[in-house]
Design a protein around this motif. Structure first.
Motif, PDB file in Angstrom:
ATOM      1  N   PHE A  18      88.041  18.444  68.871  1.00 30.07           N
ATOM      2  CA  PHE A  18      87.148  17.306  68.637  1.00 30.07           C
ATOM      3  C   PHE A  18      85.786  17.564  69.270  1.00 30.07           C
ATOM      4  CE2 PHE A  18      90.906  14.228  68.206  1.00 30.07           C
ATOM      5  CZ  PHE A  18      90.716  14.083  66.838  1.00 30.07           C
ATOM      6  N   ARG A  19      85.777  18.045  70.506  1.00 31.37           N
ATOM      7  CA  ARG A  19      84.533  18.230  71.244  1.00 31.37           C
ATOM      8  C   ARG A  19      83.699  19.376  70.677  1.00 31.37           C
ATOM      9  NH1 ARG A  19      84.471  15.746  76.405  1.00 31.37           N
ATOM     10  NH2 ARG A  19      86.459  14.831  77.042  1.00 31.37           N
ATOM     11  N   GLU A  20      84.344  20.452  70.259  1.00 35.45           N
ATOM     12  CA  GLU A  20      83.626  21.675  69.896  1.00 35.45           C
ATOM     13  C   GLU A  20      83.466  21.880  68.391  1.00 35.45           C
ATOM     14  OE1 GLU A  20      82.162  23.263  72.113  1.00 35.45           O
ATOM     15  OE2 GLU A  20      83.150  22.596  73.948  1.00 35.45           O
ATOM     16  N   GLY A  21      84.340  21.276  67.579  1.00 38.41           N
ATOM     17  CA  GLY A  21      84.236  21.449  66.130  1.00 38.41           C
ATOM     18  C   GLY A  21      84.559  22.847  65.664  1.00 38.41           C
ATOM     19  N   SER A  22      85.284  23.612  66.478  1.00 34.47           N
ATOM     20  CA  SER A  22      85.577  25.014  66.159  1.00 34.47           C
ATOM     21  C   SER A  22      86.754  25.468  66.990  1.00 34.47           C
ATOM     22  CB  SER A  22      84.348  25.882  66.455  1.00 34.47           C
ATOM     23  OG  SER A  22      84.701  27.239  66.629  1.00 34.47           O
ATOM     24  N   THR A  23      87.685  26.209  66.379  1.00 31.87           N
ATOM     25  CA  THR A  23      88.811  26.740  67.150  1.00 31.87           C
ATOM     26  C   THR A  23      88.347  27.828  68.112  1.00 31.87           C
ATOM     27  OG1 THR A  23      89.319  28.286  65.348  1.00 31.87           O
ATOM     28  CG2 THR A  23      90.527  26.192  65.380  1.00 31.87           C
ATOM     29  N   VAL A  24      87.298  28.571  67.739  1.00 32.35           N
ATOM     30  CA  VAL A  24      86.777  29.619  68.621  1.00 32.35           C
ATOM     31  C   VAL A  24      86.184  29.002  69.884  1.00 32.35           C
ATOM     32  CG1 VAL A  24      85.078  31.464  68.860  1.00 32.35           C
ATOM     33  CG2 VAL A  24      86.355  31.215  66.718  1.00 32.35           C
ATOM     34  N   LYS A  25      85.342  27.987  69.708  1.00 31.58           N
ATOM     35  CA  LYS A  25      84.716  27.345  70.864  1.00 31.58           C
ATOM     36  C   LYS A  25      85.741  26.553  71.678  1.00 31.58           C
ATOM     37  CE  LYS A  25      80.111  26.993  68.788  1.00 31.58           C
ATOM     38  NZ  LYS A  25      79.043  26.082  68.326  1.00 31.58           N
ATOM     39  N   ALA A  26      86.712  25.949  70.985  1.00 34.19           N
ATOM     40  CA  ALA A  26      87.762  25.229  71.703  1.00 34.19           C
ATOM     41  C   ALA A  26      88.572  26.194  72.563  1.00 34.19           C
ATOM     42  CB  ALA A  26      88.671  24.500  70.712  1.00 34.19           C
ATOM     43  N   ALA A  27      88.835  27.390  72.034  1.00 32.64           N
ATOM     44  CA  ALA A  27      89.573  28.396  72.795  1.00 32.64           C
ATOM     45  C   ALA A  27      88.804  28.799  74.052  1.00 32.64           C
ATOM     46  CB  ALA A  27      89.839  29.621  71.921  1.00 32.64           C
ATOM     47  N   ALA A  28      87.494  28.991  73.917  1.00 35.02           N
ATOM     48  CA  ALA A  28      86.673  29.345  75.080  1.00 35.02           C
ATOM     49  C   ALA A  28      86.679  28.225  76.106  1.00 35.02           C
ATOM     50  CB  ALA A  28      85.247  29.648  74.629  1.00 35.02           C
ATOM     51  N   ARG A  29      86.643  26.981  75.638  1.00 38.23           N
ATOM     52  CA  ARG A  29      86.646  25.828  76.550  1.00 38.23           C
ATOM     53  C   ARG A  29      87.948  25.757  77.342  1.00 38.23           C
ATOM     54  NH1 ARG A  29      83.685  20.962  76.070  1.00 38.23           N
ATOM     55  NH2 ARG A  29      84.517  19.316  77.387  1.00 38.23           N
TER      56      ARG A  29
END
Length: 308
Positions: A18-29
């Motif tokens: 929800f916060r990042e709009g991307s599985t790549v960015k969510a993974a980094a988070r």
């Protein structure tokens, strides 16, 4: 869905997407691999019986069902985090940390010098940082954890933002002493509307807008002013007025604070302008965080003295 076998860690993944709009960015988070996040999303889709997200360009956009989960999921995760966080005794004299305040540069003049002295005396290990507000989105800094507190005009806020009313900020007109356009006028009097509309103005606007609250008030009288330039910081507005024959509308507290040092005359505006209410806002996740709560109390105490 069988809640007894549901992995609650999947909700952290859902919140990150929800916060990042991307599985790549969510993974980094989350400190996970992209494949692990994709796998968790697949499990969520199966458990909840909904696609949850559809791809739109480079972003994942929530389905209607998923959009309804966004705030409840975030609130429950924050509630659990607060419930499990240890409550430590807070001693400002020995505390160490950083507290970030998102605000306009008005507060660089009207808050930070006083806050600096207060921290030096009471909490020398705490660092205060004044950072810019996110343009056109006052609460984005709070959501992204860039700021612990945002000082903003009163506005509608989402449920996860806490608020505290602080002071009202009326506007005054400033002009340099010796400006021929205000010859014969005395500081403290109402500037005649013809003078106000004839002289050129410098306008405070981080976004470069050429109209503000004063223009709306003038329009109700069927008048308009001449905006010659915009400046993104109040300090710049005051310097332009000091060095030119332009005039400006600025917060009354700031006008009073800099008038002597900048050689300015200060006038009442010729039209009524409702003074905006300035509020302090913070993320509910830090309601009980000892350092953040102590800092909010100090900042709010200093700012309430500005109420006119």
């Amino acid at each position: 869905m069988n809640f007894a076998t549901f992995d609650l860690n999947l909700l952290r993944v859902l919140d990150a997407i929800f916060r990042e709009g991307s599985t790549v960015k969510a993974a980094a988070r989350l400190g996970l691999s992209q494949s692990a996040v994709s796998g968790s999303l697949s499990r969520l889709r199966h458990a909840l019986g909904d696609p949850l997200f559809v791809r739109q360009g480079n972003r994942l956009v929530a389905t209607d069902y998923a959009a309804g989960l966004r705030d409840p999921v975030r609130q429950e995760l924050e509630r659990i985090e607060a419930m499990l966080s240890p409550v430590a005794r807070f001693d400002p004299k020995t505390a160490e940390g950083t507290f970030r305040i998102a605000a306009s540069d008005f507060f660089a003049e009207m808050l930070m010098p006083r806050l600096g002295e207060l921290l030096l005396q009471k909490a020398p290990g705490i660092r205060a940082q004044l950072i810019d507000l996110v343009p056109q989105d006052y609460v984005a800094s709070l959501e992204r954890r860039n700021a612990d507190l945002a000082l903003i005009p009163d506005t509608t806020l989402p449920d996860w933002v806490r608020r505290e009313e602080l002071f009202r900020s009326p506007f005054h007109v400033i002009a340099r002493r010796g400006n021929p356009g205000v010859e014969g006028l005395e500081s403290g009097q109402v500037m005649p509307i013809d003078v106000f509309c004839t002289l050129h103005h410098v306008l405070f606007s981080p976004e470069g807008n050429i109209a503000a609250m004063g223009d709306a008030a003038l329009a109700e009288l069927g008048r308009q002013r001449r905006v010659a330039m915009t400046v993104p910081v109040f300090s710049g507005v005051c310097r332009v007025v000091r060095e030119s024959d332009l005039i400006a509308l600025v917060p009354a507290q700031l006008a009073a604070d800099v008038s002597d040092a900048f050689g300015l005359q200060v006038f009442e505006p010729p039209m009524p302008i409702d003074p905006p209410l300035i509020i302090g806002t913070w993320h509910r996740r830090s309601d009980k965080a000892p350092l953040a709560r102590w800092m909010r109390d100090q900042v709010f105490g200093l700012l309430r003295r500005l109420d006119l």
